[in-house]
Structures are given as structure tokens and as C-alpha cells.
Design an enzyme around this catalytic site. Structure first.
Site, PDB file in Angstrom:
ATOM      1  N   ASP A   1       0.876  -1.255  -0.071  1.00  0.00           N
ATOM      2  CA  ASP A   1       0.032   0.032  -0.222  1.00  0.00           C
ATOM      3  C   ASP A   1       0.887   1.199   0.075  1.00  0.00           C
ATOM      4  OD1 ASP A   1       0.899  -0.588   2.346  1.00  0.00           O
ATOM      5  OD2 ASP A   1      -0.684   0.293   3.520  1.00  0.00           O
TER       6      ASP A   1
ATOM      7  N   ASP B   1       6.984  11.761  10.067  1.00  0.00           N
ATOM      8  CA  ASP B   1       6.718  10.463  10.317  1.00  0.00           C
ATOM      9  C   ASP B   1       8.177   9.929   9.680  1.00  0.00           C
ATOM     10  OD1 ASP B   1       4.753   8.160  10.709  1.00  0.00           O
ATOM     11  OD2 ASP B   1       5.565   7.834   8.709  1.00  0.00           O
ATOM     12  N   ASN B   2       8.598   9.133  10.554  1.00  0.00           N
ATOM     13  CA  ASN B   2      10.051   8.382  10.011  1.00  0.00           C
ATOM     14  C   ASN B   2      10.976   8.942   9.500  1.00  0.00           C
ATOM     15  OD1 ASN B   2       9.430   5.606  11.163  1.00  0.00           O
ATOM     16  ND2 ASN B   2       8.074   5.107   9.565  1.00  0.00           N
TER      17      ASN B   2
ATOM     18  N   GLU C   1       9.724  12.060  14.612  1.00  0.00           N
ATOM     19  CA  GLU C   1       9.161  10.696  15.018  1.00  0.00           C
ATOM     20  C   GLU C   1       9.824   9.576  14.574  1.00  0.00           C
ATOM     21  OE1 GLU C   1       6.028   6.851  14.648  1.00  0.00           O
ATOM     22  OE2 GLU C   1       7.196   8.172  13.135  1.00  0.00           O
TER      23      GLU C   1
ATOM     24  N   TYR D   1      -7.560   2.529  10.845  1.00  0.00           N
ATOM     25  CA  TYR D   1      -8.186   1.710   9.680  1.00  0.00           C
ATOM     26  C   TYR D   1      -9.754   1.711   9.501  1.00  0.00           C
ATOM     27  CZ  TYR D   1      -3.554   0.053  10.159  1.00  0.00           C
ATOM     28  OH  TYR D   1      -1.951  -0.085  10.336  1.00  0.00           O
TER      29      TYR D   1
END
Lengths: 659, 659
Positions: free
Chosen positions: A349, A385-386, A414, A529
Site C-alpha cells: 500500500d 513521520d519516520n 518521530e 483503519y
């Protein structure tokens, strides 16, 4: 015997003074240190030279980009160790350069010699002549009219008058200003990043916009989410951090509980960014329009809060970039796009950009554009993020580019990775960092980790943001420990670190993991989700507790700082005891680390810091309960911390009678 | 948004790997570290990058001045802390440069991915194609025939053959050698000074040539002093250090016991250098000729010893320089020369050169000439008097100039000053340093000081020379403690530091101070100011003890090293217990620090280091007494140390039955 080469090296003779051991200094000056507006920067150095002559030294600083240095004279703070120090204010949200210059203080040396001889009753006729010659030399070099004037007066003056004139503060000052710095030692230029105070201090509320509504089966809009703001503000939060707000891809979309395939109504993970409806500069239509987002930002502002956006550099297979900029992605020999993977696992995804692309300059500029776009919409904080899976050099460039026009923007890294990686992100410019706090539960490991973060080198460049939970981390202690654990971890996060956060649902004690408790840190039926509607006033919630803790943070400046933490003795492995001091605001915290049992301890109070004598009466005021205990004496203060009523105590102590 | 500026900064993208925390590195590489011939240099660094791709890193070194680097692959020594390491040999007495280079290991990353997928049973057809493409890319870039060859073979190979070929050690090696280093990170170049072993290890005997004769009322000549050499050699000394050997001035010459005026027959202090008979390049006629001095040097060599000369940059008022180079001295406004002074005290027998002279370049060169002159006469070691009162830059230049043609020359810094000054002299190039050992008597202060010298940063650049006494330091403990104190301080000096020294007369237990004991550290009737004749076989002397200790040093490599010191537990404040380890040579030392009383302790033996189990029998051999104790067991070994018989014990321990 050298010849030319010898001549070249000889030039060093002219640096008589050695400057070393400069603090703060990070990796030989490669990276700036960090401070916040209103701080004062203390600079220290070992400064010495051969022999016994007097040295003069200054700390110089200037706003980065400015030409003129501002000088602050340094003073010896430890003669035995040749340690010098000085400090200067950091009033602006900008970057400052600082350095040290030191030189032989010729006049100072002369003065000291004369003082000693006069004190010993010796005649200093010859020395006065030398002093007059010094004044003439300095006057000549500097064409300084005051010194010429002084020189004339000295010629006509008596022995006593000369002594008095040459030893006066005015002459000392004149001569200091005209000192010969041609042989001075100039240290390398260092830098301090001065951020707004919010980079250090704030309470973050991680909000999943999708779940702020009341209607099952669909996500909330920004307008609906706005309705939650007054309550969150009333709990004392400063920042609303939103998960990605962009359109979500449909190809290989994940279903409920991270299932490999989504059902027809599953909304998908917000990290599957990008669809036909747009990419990183678009708002998910489900949430409303860009206009609605700006309205949401404004509503936050009206509630005394600001918005932090999630910045996740990754794409769903449907992201417009893939068609518009295929050169930014990696394709396999069979023509298929390369999905994210951690062999043998594949994440179909998600597509990562190819940082090795030939077109990297445009790729970098595009991501900068994305950030600037959201800054235009009123965002001043990004939770990245990351970041550790993208090049360090990219972040260093991006953050510094943003900083040039928007020094008030805060980037939170993060990264849950190895220590050097997390520290490296702080060094290259991230203003705040996620930490290992979420996984530190034992007394000794908390003391060690907090000592590193607050007392050791990382405190110069890494600002912790202690999250008690996140959308994908439900720590085991919360899964098992229930309400006392939620209170305890909140109290720890909020008092150990000036910046901390929770993910929505924490206040409702949500703690059902996906799978058997203790086997995973994921939430069951995570709203990442699926759609979710909550009763935000669910019985048993700890909103009052949160609101009280945040109020205590606001009332006590000591809880708004990082490096002022001190651990104290509490002879019980389950009781953590520490204090924070800011001026005369001293806050003490005792926490029971065991959510399952009552523990007590005789806390060893830092009476010296508190300014209380061994035999003086004092009053203990506990902030959470509001309890006041008068008539206490002595170094040992007994506390009993029960999971049910008081797993943590935050208190202050004052002399009886004092206010 | 940057424009040109942004472009400039973007270049950093090409450095994907971060190298930091490099050790050893001194003051950001400003100064070289020090090692000795035969050592192996261990280099460590934190090396990491974003993401999960594989990194390759090498330590590179070369002899300074050479062009070609020699590469040693680095290996991960602590994955959690991203710590890498490698080491290389230092075979020559020279200077080496070293640095680190690291780069993304593209082929290594590909290999790891394939390995994981193969292990998980996945088909890697696509990956093999990518692997073949990598081989072609590398072949193209490097025009490497072996890779072109490989590429051809791969095209015709089956799936299994490709797998095997691409994962073979040969291919890995070929690809490693042809790796793309265009984006490598190159660390700054560091330097290590490699001295001959004598810079670290040796026993020094400070000899006052004047007092080596047998005829009262006159000084010994070099020829007479030579007669003492076989005995000193038999005591186990390696270096004969001579006080200044130059002509001595008569103007304001000091008399006996440092009296302000000298009697007609007083010889004067050897530090009042220079007379009509010559200056720093001359030999005092009383001692003989330059030829005699060379003969003395040769005689030392024949006895297995070398000569260290005193290098004192100061002049008597009669030094030829004052007439020949008045520009090198400072004159007062009344035309008189400026004497040395420490206000209000004046030292009218000494004139210092004026380091601020306009003619400083010639002044510096002259001192270099002096040093080179004595090197010509066979001297390879200089004990530099008070180097901390001359410019640091001067010493750094002088030592590096000498080193270029004579890397085997050793400079010992006689500086008793503040820590940063003494450390600074080590950093700028002095090969050895006097230390505070002479003033450290208590257990805790010895442990702290030795830990600093052997385990902390100073061990990278400062080599201690532990003098138990000198011509002008008779420590109080020797004044009061008598024979046991002399033995104890000798044992400490000789086993704590690989280099140590005594001043002649120590072996005879000379300990009469000038004035009341405990009020001064000067010798009564010091030969510095008068002629002296000694009976070198005076009853009660400790020559046998010294000779035994020096023999033990020679027999045990562990005692010839510095950084291999470890302190162990001895639960008695008067008993110091430590060990030194070199390979399988482990020496243990227990010393009673109290010369007035017997003390005992249960020493906690480092059984793990010794390779002895808790229940294994071992044998203890004491080196000074020659005593052997068989049949011992367990971690605690009881010693009783008596001032009379065994104030120090040096022993080794071996498993019963082992040799």
C-alpha cells in the site's frame, strides 16, 4: 631546519593565548546547540598562556548574518583549572553566532606588577616611566585622543599623581579598549539555534480528526472536529497534532486491524497518502476543504492552541506524483513500481520515493514546497513521520531552508530507532524528538535515560516530547495497569519533560490491544483503519486528572524547563523522587511506578535547595489533591502512594509562615 | 526558498553516511595523539546513515608526507550504538596520518535483501536481474575487466548459477573494490606521533656531574663522572640526566644554600648559564672539553644508557648573548637590563630573554640551533627547564622542527604548574612530562591522579615521568619517613609509571632539608650551590633495592606500559593495590603508604583476569623478596606490609602446576 616552512609555522608565535574546552560546543562546531527565546547562554572555556602575564578574554556574539559582534568580558570562574566564563541573553527567535577572543593584557600585567610592588612598599619610579610609555604606545596605535590627553597630563604629574592616574578605573578602561589585539587568539565561530518557547514546553493532544464526530459509519469533518476544541483546551493542551489529512489511496488499501485487503467502506490508513483527489498539498474531501482546514487552524488559535501536522514522505500507489514524476520512483526490471519492503515483508500500500533519483534537486524542492504550503495555511509545527528513513542531509537542508523565512516553525522527529540515529536527527535541526520514554518503566532506567536527556550532551540539541501513548503504541503497562497506570504515566510524562503528549482515547483509558495483551503494542480496532465514534464523557475517564496536571504545569515555571531536573533518594525501587527548580519555584514529584500495589518511602528532601534548616518547620502542599500538611520537620518526608488515590504526588514545600 | 544558496547546500545530499565520535581524536584534531613504535592504533567511530541500507567503512593511514593511503576495513563492534572499529600497526618512529571513509554499500544492500528473501523461500528472479544490472553498472564505471567478464557469464547462467555467482565471496570482493565512492563521507585527517619506546619506558638517574668525584673542594670532571657509570648501569637505569653543563656566570652568583652573595670559592648554580667562557653551546671548563662530553655520552652508551641534557632558556648577566644580541633582552627606561622577577621578589642572577622582541624569529632559530648543536654531540633527550614560562607556540615550532630531522629526540617538560598548562605542553609536543606524583601520597589522590593519567584523555598525549625526588624537591614524606618511605616511593614511581626517576643521593637516603623538616622541600647544603663529595657505598643505602626493582621492571613487560593500570580493592586506606597487564604478563603490586606502621589487607584478586577459578589452587611469587607461596585458594589474598621488611610487594600469580 625549516627555511620557508619554518617561517610559515612561526606565525603561530603571535597567538600567545590558548583557548580550549569551550562549552557548549557540539561536534567541533559542526552542529548548532539549541536554546529558547528568553534564555541566557553561559559560555565557558579553558583560557591560559605561558608565564604569569595577565590575559583578557571576551565572549562575542551576534545574530547570524549580522556583521557586528557584541562583546561580553569573560571572568575567571576557576583559577586552578584556568576556567573562564561569561553569558549573554538570547532575546530573539533566530540563530546567533558566538565565539571567544583572548589576548595578552599588557596594561593589566603592568598594573598587577605595580600593585604588588606598591603593596610591598617598593619605589616604582621606573615602573611609572614604563607605564607612561605604555600609554604613549597605546595612544599612538589607536590615535585615541583621550590617551594623548592622558599622556600629556602624566608628563606634568608628580609621582603620587602618576600612580593614582595610571591605576585609576578610567585609565584601566581606556587602555582595555585600546588594547593591542594583533596577537589575539580567535576561537572558531559556533552557533546557537534559538527557538520559540513552544519548542521546549507544551502539552500535545494527538487527534484523529476522523473520530471526532458523533455519527457512526463516517468520519468527522474539520467543522465537526472543531466542536471538540473547547473541551481539549479546557484540559490544558497547547497543541492539536493531526494525523495526515490528505486524500487516501485505494490501491492495496489496508482494511480493519491492518488487514491486507479493505472492505468497500473501510476508510484506509491516513498514511496511504495520495489519490486521484490529490496528494500532499490536498485535504481529504471527507474532511472538508482547504478553507475548512484554515478555519480549523483558526479555531484552535481561538482556543489558545496551535495545530501540528503530520508530515509523512510516502505515497499510496495512487499518488499523483507517480504519474507526474515517475522519475522520483524506482521501477523494477519488469516495469512494476518498487513497493516499500522490509525483506521478506512487503508493504504494497506504500511506495517510497527514490532518494537516489537523478532529479533529486527537484524532489527535495517539492517536499520543501509541501511544507511551505502548509505554513501558508497557518501551520507552525510538523510531526515528521519516520524521518530516519530519509537522508539526513535532506532534512538538514529542508529545516534550514524553512528556518530562514520561518524561524518559528517546529519540526518534531518521530523516529524510534537506535540512539545515534535519534540524536543525529536532533543535531541536524529537528526541534523536538520522540523518545524511548514510552518503553521506560523501571526506576533505574528512567533515572539513567532522564539523566542522559537532561544533564548530558544530548540536552544541548535534543528536546524530548514524552508521549504516553500514540496511535500505534499502546504500551504494555497501560494494557495491564489500567487507570492507575494511565495516571502514573501521564504524571511522569508531564513532569519529567516540559513537552509531552497523549493520543486521543487516553483520557478514556482505552487499552484493548490487537491480540493477546502483552504480545503487541497495537490498538484493537484502531481508528487508523476504521471509523470510530466515542463517548468523550465515558464514566471513569481521567479528564479531571489531566486537566489538573496541566494546570500544575502552567502554574509552575519549573515544570516548563528541561535541564533543571534532579533525582533524589527514595529508598524504594518502586518510588521515583525528583525535583525541578526554576528561580524560587521548586517542584517535587514522587511517583509510585507500580500500578498494582501501594508503596511508601521516606523521601530524602533537598533541604539545602529548599532553604530550610534541619530543625525548621515547613509546610507541604500537594498540587493534585490540594492537600496541605503543616508542621513537618527534618530531612525525611514519608509518603504512601496508592494506585487508587495518589499514585503520584506533585508538591511544593515552604517554611512555615512563609508564603 | 534558496535559489543559488539552496543549490549550494544541496551538495550535502551526496554525503549519506555520518561519521562522528571518532576516537582517538584530540581537540578536534588540533593536536596529534601519541603512541610508541610497535603499538597498534585502535580507531573507533559512530557510523550510521538513514534507513536500513548497508554501509562500508575503512580506516585509512599513511606515513605523514606520503601520498598513498593504506586502507583497513572497519567492522561493527556495537550494532546498538552504531560503533565501528579497526586498528593498524605503527612500526616506525615517525608521524602517521589517519582518517575514516564510509560510503553506502550498494551491492552489500542488494546481497542482504536477496539473502533474506532466499532464506524466506521467495523467488528472486527480479532481484537477480537487478543484481546483474548492478554488476554491469559497476563494470562500466570502473572499466574493470573482471566485472565485464562476470557480466558476460551471468547473462548465460541459470537461475541457480546466477544466485551462486552473485553471492560468491569473489563477486562480493570484486564489487567492494569497485564500489562507487563518489558519495562517500571523508572524515578530517588526524595525526599520531609515534615516538621510540624510550619516550614511554625508562628509569632516569638525575646526576649532578659536579658531585661525582672524590676530591673535596672541587667539582668532578666528565672523565671522573664516567667512573660512576658502571655502577649506575648496574642499578638498572636507562638514562643519565645531567643538570646544565654550561659555563656559570659570576655577576650576582648565588652562594651556598641559595645565599644572595657567593663566597669566592662557591661554584654557583648551574642554572646561572653563561659567562665569558661561553653560553648554551659551551661546556663549563671545570667539566672538561666538548670532546670530554662526547666521550661521556659514548661511555653512557657503552653502559647501555643514554644522556639527557638540561635545556634551560635563561641567562646569567654574563651570558655572551647579552652583548651579542642586546635586542633579545628587555632594558628598563634607565638603561639597566630587566632581571627575572616575581614581584615583589627579584632574581638578579637571572635574565630572561624578551619573547616580545621584534627579532623573535632569530631568537627562536638560535634556540633551535642550541638544541641541534647538542644533538650533534649525541644527545637524544632534553629535560626542558620551566617550559611553561616560554610561549607555547615557540615549543610547538621547536619540537616539530627538531622532529622533522630527528624523530628520536625526546623532550621532557619540567613544568610544575596548573593542570591545563601541564596538559597543554603535552598537547603541543613534549614527549614526556613531570607530574604531581611527587606531591601525591594518599591512597585516594593517587588513584584519582593515576586514573586521569592512564585512563582518561591525558593518556593520549601526556607521558608521565614520575620523579621520586629532584635536585630541588625533597618531599616531606622522605624527610620524615626515612628508609621505608624511600623504598615505598621508589616502588610506587617505578610500578605506577613506566618512566620514573630519582636524583642522585636518593640511594643514600639523603633527606636533610634546608630549615626545619616539613617547612620546605629544598635540600640542606645542596650541591646546586656548592661542591660535594659522597660515599656512594654509605652503609644503609638502598642500592640493592633499586637494582631489584629495576630488574623486575625489565623482566615484566606489563611494567613498561602506561595505560594498562587497574586498581583493585584493598579494604585498608593505607594499602594501595593495583595490577598491570600486558598479554599474559600480569603483575600485581601492593604498597603500604604509611612508612611508620605495619598495615595488612585482604587484597581482592582479579581472578577472572588471572584466569583462575574460585576453587583453583594458585602460587604467589613475590619479586622483591623472591618468596614463593604455593597452595593458595580464593579471591582474597592477605598481605601484611611492614615498613622494615616489605613496605611494597610486587608479585605474580599462576595456577598451581602452570609455569
Amino acid at each position: 631546519m625549516g627555511g620557508q616552512d619554518a617561517g610559515r609555522r612561526m606565525i603561530k608565535k603571535y597567538e600567545n593565548v590558548i583557548i580550549e574546552g569551550v562549552e557548549p560546543e557540539l561536534d567541533c562546531g559542526r552542529y548548532p546547540i539549541k536554546r529558547e527565546v528568553g534564555d541566557r547562554l553561559e559560555v565557558g572555556a579553558d583560557i591560559f598562556r605561558d608565564g604569569h602575564d595577565v590575559i583578557a578574554a571576551v565572549v562575542k556574539h551576534r545574530e547570524k548574518g549580522k556583521r557586528k559582534w557584541i562583546e561580553t568580558p569573560m571572568e575567571v570562574v576557576n583559577p586552578g583549572l584556568d576556567r573562564w566564563g561569561a553569558s549573554f541573553d538570547l532575546p530573539e527567535n533566530t540563530s546567533y553566532e558566538y565565539t571567544i577572543e583572548a589576548w595578552p593584557d599588557e596594561y593589566g600585567s603592568w598594573l598587577r606588577e605595580v600593585d604588588k610592588k606598591v603593596e610591598a612598599g617598593q619605589n616604582v619610579e621606573l615602573e611609572l616611566t614604563e607605564g607612561r610609555e605604555l600609554v604613549e604606545k597605546f595612544a599612538e596605535r589607536a590615535s585615541a585622543s583621550e590617551l594623548h590627553e592622558l599622556s600629556k597630563r602624566l608628563k606634568k604629574a608628580s609621582y603620587e599623581e602618576q600612580l593614582s592616574l595610571l591605576r585609576s578605573d578610567e585609565t584601566r578602561e581606556l587602555m582595555y579598549r585600546r588594547a593591542d589585539r594583533s596577537t589575539s587568539t580567535k576561537y572558531k565561530t559556533l552557533e546557537v539555534t534559538v527557538d520559540r518557547v513552544a519548542a521546549r514546553y507544551g502539552a500535545w493532544y494527538e487527534m484523529f480528526h476522523r473520530s471526532q464526530g458523533t455519527e457512526p459509519g463516517r468520519g468527522a469533518t474539520f467543522r465537526e472536529a472543531e466542536e471538540r476544541l473547547p473541551e481539549i483546551a479546557s484540559l490544558g493542551f497547547d497543541v492539536i497534532y493531526l494525523l495526515p489529512i490528505h486524500p487516501i489511496g485505494t490501491t492495496n488499501r489496508k482494511g480493519r486491524n491492518n488487514a491486507l485487503t479493505a472492505g468497500p467502506d473501510d476508510p484506509g490508513s491516513p498514511y496511504g497518502i495520495g489519490s486521484e483527489e490529490g496528494g500532499h498539498k490536498a485535504v481529504h474531501p471527507e474532511l472538508g476543504t482547504l478553507e475548512d482546514f484554515r478555519h480549523f487552524v483558526q479555531a484552535c488559535g481561538e482556543n489558545g492552541m496551535e495545530v501540528a501536522l503530520d508530515f509523512a514522505i510516502q505515497c499510496s500507489p495512487d499518488h499523483p506524483y507517480i504519474k507526474e514524476h515517475p522519475e522520483w520512483f524506482k521501477f523494477r526490471p519488469d516495469g512494476s513500481i518498487k513497493y516499500a519492503e522490509n525483506p521478506p515483508k512487503k508493504y504494497q500500500d506504500i511506495v517510497n520515493v527514490d532518494w537516489e533519483t537523478e532529479d533529486w534537486e527537484n524532489l527535495w524542492r517539492e517536499w520543501l514546497d509541501v511544507v511551505l504550503f502548509w505554513i501558508e495555511q497557518g501551520v507552525k509545527a510538523f510531526r515528521v513521520d519516520n524521518p530516519h528513513t530519509k537522508p539526513f542531509a535532506f532534512w538538514e537542508w529542508l529545516i534550514s531552508e524553512v528556518r530562514e523565512s520561518h524561524p518559528d516553525v517546529i519540526f518534531l522527529a518521530e523516529a524510534f530507532s537506535r540512539p545515534r540515529i535519534m540524536q543525529g536527527l536532533g543535531k541536524i535541526g529537528f526541534n523536538q524528538s520522540y523518545t524511548y520514554f514510552t518503553w521506560r518503566n523501571e526506576k533505574q532506567e528512567l533515572i539513567e535515560y532522564l539523566t542522559e536527556l537532561t544533564q548530558e550532551e544530548p540536552s544541548e540539541y535534543m528536546r524530548p516530547n514524552f508521549f504516553a501513548n500514540t496511535h500505534d503504541i499502546l504500551p504494555h503497562i497501560l494494557q495491564f495497569g489500567g487507570r492507575p497506570a494511565f495516571q502514573m504515566r501521564l504524571a511522569l510524562a508531564a513532569t519529567l519533560s516540559p513537552t509531552y503528549g497523549i493520543y486521543n482515547g487516553y483520557e478514556l483509558l482505552e487499552n484493548t490491544p490487537r491480540g493477546e495483551p502483552g504480545t503487541t503494542v497495537y490498538y484493537a480496532d484502531s481508528e487508523v483503519y476504521e471509523y470510530k465514534v466515542r463517548d468523550w464523557n465515558k464514566p471513569g475517564n481521567i479528564k479531571d486528572y489531566i486537566s489538573r496536571i496541566n494546570a500544575v504545569r502552567r502554574e509552575n515555571p519549573a515544570l516548563q524547563e528541561l535541564t533543571n531536573l534532579t533525582f533524589h533518594n527514595a529508598p524504594n525501587d518502586n518510588v521515583l523522587f525528583y525535583s525541578k527548580t526554576s528561580g524560587d519555584n521548586i517542584v517535587l514529584v514522587a511517583v509510585n511506578l507500580d500500578p498494582f500495589a501501594t508503596h511508601d518511602a521516606h523521601l530524602e528532601l533537598p533541604l539545602e535547595t529548599l532553604g530550610i534548616g534541619e530543625d525548621e518547620e515547613y509546610v507541604v502542599e500537594e498540587f493534585i489533591s490540594g492537600r496541605v500538611l503543616p508542621g513537618r520537620y527534618g530531612r525525611y518526608f514519608w509518603v504512601q502512594l496508592t494506585p487508587k488515590d495518589n499514585i503520584a504526588e506533585i508538591f511544593r514545600i515552604r517554611k512555615a509562615g512563609a508564603r
